[in-house]
Write a protein that holds these residues in place. Structure first.
Motif, short mmCIF file in Angstrom:
data_model
loop_
_atom_site.label_atom_id
_atom_site.label_comp_id
_atom_site.label_asym_id
_atom_site.label_seq_id
_atom_site.Cartn_x
_atom_site.Cartn_y
_atom_site.Cartn_z
N UNK A 25 0.83 -1.21 0.00
CA UNK A 25 0.00 0.00 0.00
C UNK A 25 0.86 1.25 0.00
N UNK A 26 1.99 1.24 0.70
CA UNK A 26 2.91 2.38 0.61
C UNK A 26 3.32 2.61 -0.83
N UNK A 27 3.59 1.52 -1.55
CA UNK A 27 4.00 1.64 -2.95
C UNK A 27 2.90 2.25 -3.80
N UNK A 28 1.63 1.95 -3.49
CA UNK A 28 0.54 2.57 -4.27
C UNK A 28 0.49 4.07 -4.02
N UNK A 29 0.87 4.51 -2.82
CA UNK A 29 0.91 5.94 -2.54
C UNK A 29 2.08 6.60 -3.28
N UNK A 30 3.23 5.94 -3.25
CA UNK A 30 4.40 6.48 -3.96
C UNK A 30 4.16 6.56 -5.46
N UNK B 168 1.47 7.93 -14.22
CA UNK B 168 0.20 8.33 -13.63
C UNK B 168 -0.80 8.67 -14.74
N UNK B 169 -2.00 8.12 -14.72
CA UNK B 169 -2.98 8.42 -15.76
C UNK B 169 -3.26 9.92 -15.85
N UNK C 177 -10.57 3.20 -5.07
CA UNK C 177 -10.52 3.30 -6.53
C UNK C 177 -9.17 3.81 -7.00
N UNK C 178 -8.65 4.82 -6.32
CA UNK C 178 -7.34 5.36 -6.68
C UNK C 178 -6.24 4.34 -6.38
N UNK C 179 -6.33 3.70 -5.23
CA UNK C 179 -5.32 2.72 -4.85
C UNK C 179 -5.24 1.59 -5.86
N UNK D 219 -5.15 0.49 -16.07
CA UNK D 219 -5.35 1.44 -14.98
C UNK D 219 -5.71 2.82 -15.51
N UNK D 220 -4.98 3.24 -16.54
CA UNK D 220 -5.26 4.55 -17.13
C UNK D 220 -6.66 4.59 -17.74
#
Length: 608
Positions: free
Chosen positions: A96-101, A127-128, A237-239, A595-596
């Motif tokens: 989850x930290x990686x999804x924030x980074x 990042x989309x 959804x963002x994660x 994801x995009x």
């Protein structure tokens, strides 16, 4: 060369599955041949070919033996001497930290606009479009050095709005500087409804060009705080947008399994903690939702937080519960940063302390004993020699009170142990989860920080093996919680660091404590069968053994037949997970693209 099979929707059964060998008349789906196979199986260490049937390995052996399983629909893959190894298992991640980074530009070491633009471009590429990119605190590492020189007035550079806009025309950007001020690009200012005519907030201001009155992008004091608090809140959804891309990144490095520091949110919501004891623990719902979407192409062994041990049974989580895709059994805890028996050399009044996560050593010992009584395995972050000794004391107390059984203890990081404690751990065949990049970061200051005696025994490797311990090489990905350093994810890089004990750009004579080096093969063991065994999953994964799950990696060269530097030139050609090819070198970045696509759909449908 290879036919990509459709992703199968499946729910694998019990952790311990019967080993099934292929019948003589059975045909394989895929056969890899003319290859150097390293199996991690002591009963058949090497081979020339591997056959896969469905989700399992059907045959491992010579070309002639394995090609007997060829049928009309079999896909043959001639690897021309390339290497096949079991899928890599990273024994320590913070997903989850990686999804924030994923949505951030890493700026702590940025000391120029040129480097800032490079880091921003990296974020823009992944990042989309339309989604926020954040980052901080630019100039921080330079500011630290200046403060050590007595210069408390240092302030990092101010970015140029036009240059930042040129790199990020479709992304709103908000960066924080080391002094607490912010910078927003034009897309961010537009979304936040900030124009040159917007009144300055009380206690802050929007910086304007002295000649034209146009906004420069700098947001001073409360103006920056207000902008930051207007950012979209975290959401699943963002994660998941980041998670899909990151699973593909794991596969691109040959990683088919992770042991992730995780939490059960339903348990967390029932507990009152004295501090943020579950910081950096991933919400297990991330993996469950990826699974439901058919996008979880890594096996997850969730190392849940120790403090939740007394509530896990209410949610059906017991030792060895779950399945081959998402399993449980180990509990993660923290003891220290560097809790030492002797005072620090550079600070004689201090010998370290417990982490803020420890309410009291007495309560932590009680948690060990209570969780152990239920059969959970302890995986504990302990760095200093005193912390290591306490951990082993508590485990001995647990065995004395709860009785003898096979415990698979894990000592996470194990950086400054005393020899007698290494021997204690080795007698129990405990696992040491070693993070090679920690050694690279710290080795030049160990003697100054702790003294020469501690330095001589710091960051052991060979000594652990000689005394009966088993090693897992782990990344601790993505990096430190405060984002002041990144941890390399690539298993081949981490094996190189553990073998050479130096940075790649340094000459061989720069190796630190060369006598503690491990071999390349021991590094492979530490990324395959050892972490599978630590998670009690060695019967289904971790080696290329007939009947086990078909998780394997094709490497561009045979890293056991070449000098150690070959690790740095070797690439992952293909990753197979559960019998499906989930990554091929040169493939379209399909998970990131998906994801995009999802992000664009969500935003165009009126998310406000």
């Amino acid at each position: 060369m290879v036919r990509l099979k459709p992703v199968l929707m499946y729910l694998l059964g019990a952790i311990i599955c019967p080993v099934l060998t292929a019948a003589e008349n059975e045909t394989a789906d895929i056969i890899f041949f003319n290859t150097s196979v390293w199996t991690a199986d002591v009963n058949k260490p090497t081979a020339e070919a591997v056959a896969v049937k469905g989700e399992r390995i059907a045959r491992v052996g010579s070309n002639s033996e394995v090609l007997k399983l060829q049928g009309d629909s079999t896909t043959l893959v001639d690897l021309s001497g390339k290497m096949v190894v079991p899928g890599f298992i990273d024994g320590h991640t913070h997903f989850e930290n990686a999804t924030e980074w994923f949505f951030e530009a890493l700026l702590m070491h940025v000391d120029s606009q040129e480097l800032m633009l490079e880091r921003l471009q990296e974020a823009v590429d992944r990042v989309p479009p339309g989604m926020w990119i954040t980052g901080g605190d630019w100039g921080e590492m330079v500011a630290r050095k200046e403060r050590l020189k007595g210069n408390d007035s240092f302030v990092a550079f101010t970015p140029t709005l036009a240059d930042i806009d040129a790199v990020s025309p479709q992304h709103p950007v908000l960066f924080k500087r080391h002094d607490g001020h912010y910078f927003a690009n034009s897309q961010a200012l537009k979304l936040l409804r900030i124009t040159r005519f917007t009144p300055d907030p009380s206690g802050g201001r929007y910086d304007r060009d002295a000649d034209t009155g146009e906004l420069t992008g700098m947001l001073w004091y409360r103006a920056g705080d207000r902008a930051f608090r207007a950012l979209p809140p975290p959401s699943m959804a963002k994660t998941l947008i980041a998670a899909r891309a990151l699973v593909h990144e794991l596969n691109s490095y040959g990683i088919t399994g992770i042991h992730d520091i995780s939490r059960i949110d339903e348990v967390s919501q029932q507990k009152l903690y004295h501090a943020h004891v579950e910081r950096s623990a991933s919400d297990i719902r991330i993996f469950k939702q990826l699974r439901e979407a058919g996008a979880l192409t890594v096996r997850v062994h969730a190392l849940l937080t120790l403090q939740s041990w007394d509530r896990l049974g209410d949610f059906g989580i017991t030792p060895d519960s779950g399945d081959a895709l998402l399993g449980y059994g180990g509990l993660k805890s923290f003891i220290d940063g560097s809790l030492m028996f002797e005072p620090y050399s550079r600070n004689p009044d201090y010998s370290g302390n417990f982490t803020f996560r420890v309410f009291s050593p007495e309560r932590m010992r009680d948690n060990f004993i209570g969780a152990d009584a239920l059969g959970f395995d302890m995986a504990t972050h302990q760095i200093g020699d005193k912390a290591t000794s306490l951990y082993l004391d508590w485990m001995e107390d647990a065995e004395r009170i709860n009785g003898t059984r096979e415990r698979r203890m894990r000592l996470i990081h194990l950086e400054y142990p005393r020899l007698d404690d290494i021997k204690r751990a080795g007698a129990s065949k405990a696992f040491a989860d070693l993070t090679p990049i920690h050694m690279i970061h710290d080795m030049h200051e160990v003697a100054d920080k702790f003294g020469s005696q501690v330095s001589e025994r710091a960051f052991p490797g060979r000594t652990l093996i000689q005394n009966g311990m088993r090693i897992n090489l782990v990344s601790d990905w993505p990096g430190s919680y405060y984002k002041d350093n990144e941890k390399p994810l690539n298993p081949l890089m981490n094996i190189f660091l553990a073998v050479e004990r130096r940075e790649p750009h340094e000459p061989p004579e720069a190796a630190w404590h060369r006598n503690e080096s491990i071999t390349v093969e021991e590094g492979l063991i530490a990324y395959t069968i050892n972490p599978a065994t630590a998670a009690r999953e060695e019967k289904i994964k971790g080696s290329l053994t007939e009947g086990k799950l078909a998780d394997l990696v094709v490497l561009s060269r045979n890293i056991l037949a070449e000098p150690v530097e070959a690790l740095l030139q070797t690439s992952v050609e293909m990753t197979m997970f559960n019998g499906d090819i989930v990554y091929r070198s040169g493939d379209e970045y399909k998970h990131a693209a998906k994801s995009a696509e999802i992000a664009a759909s969500e935003m165009s449908n009126g998310s406000n």
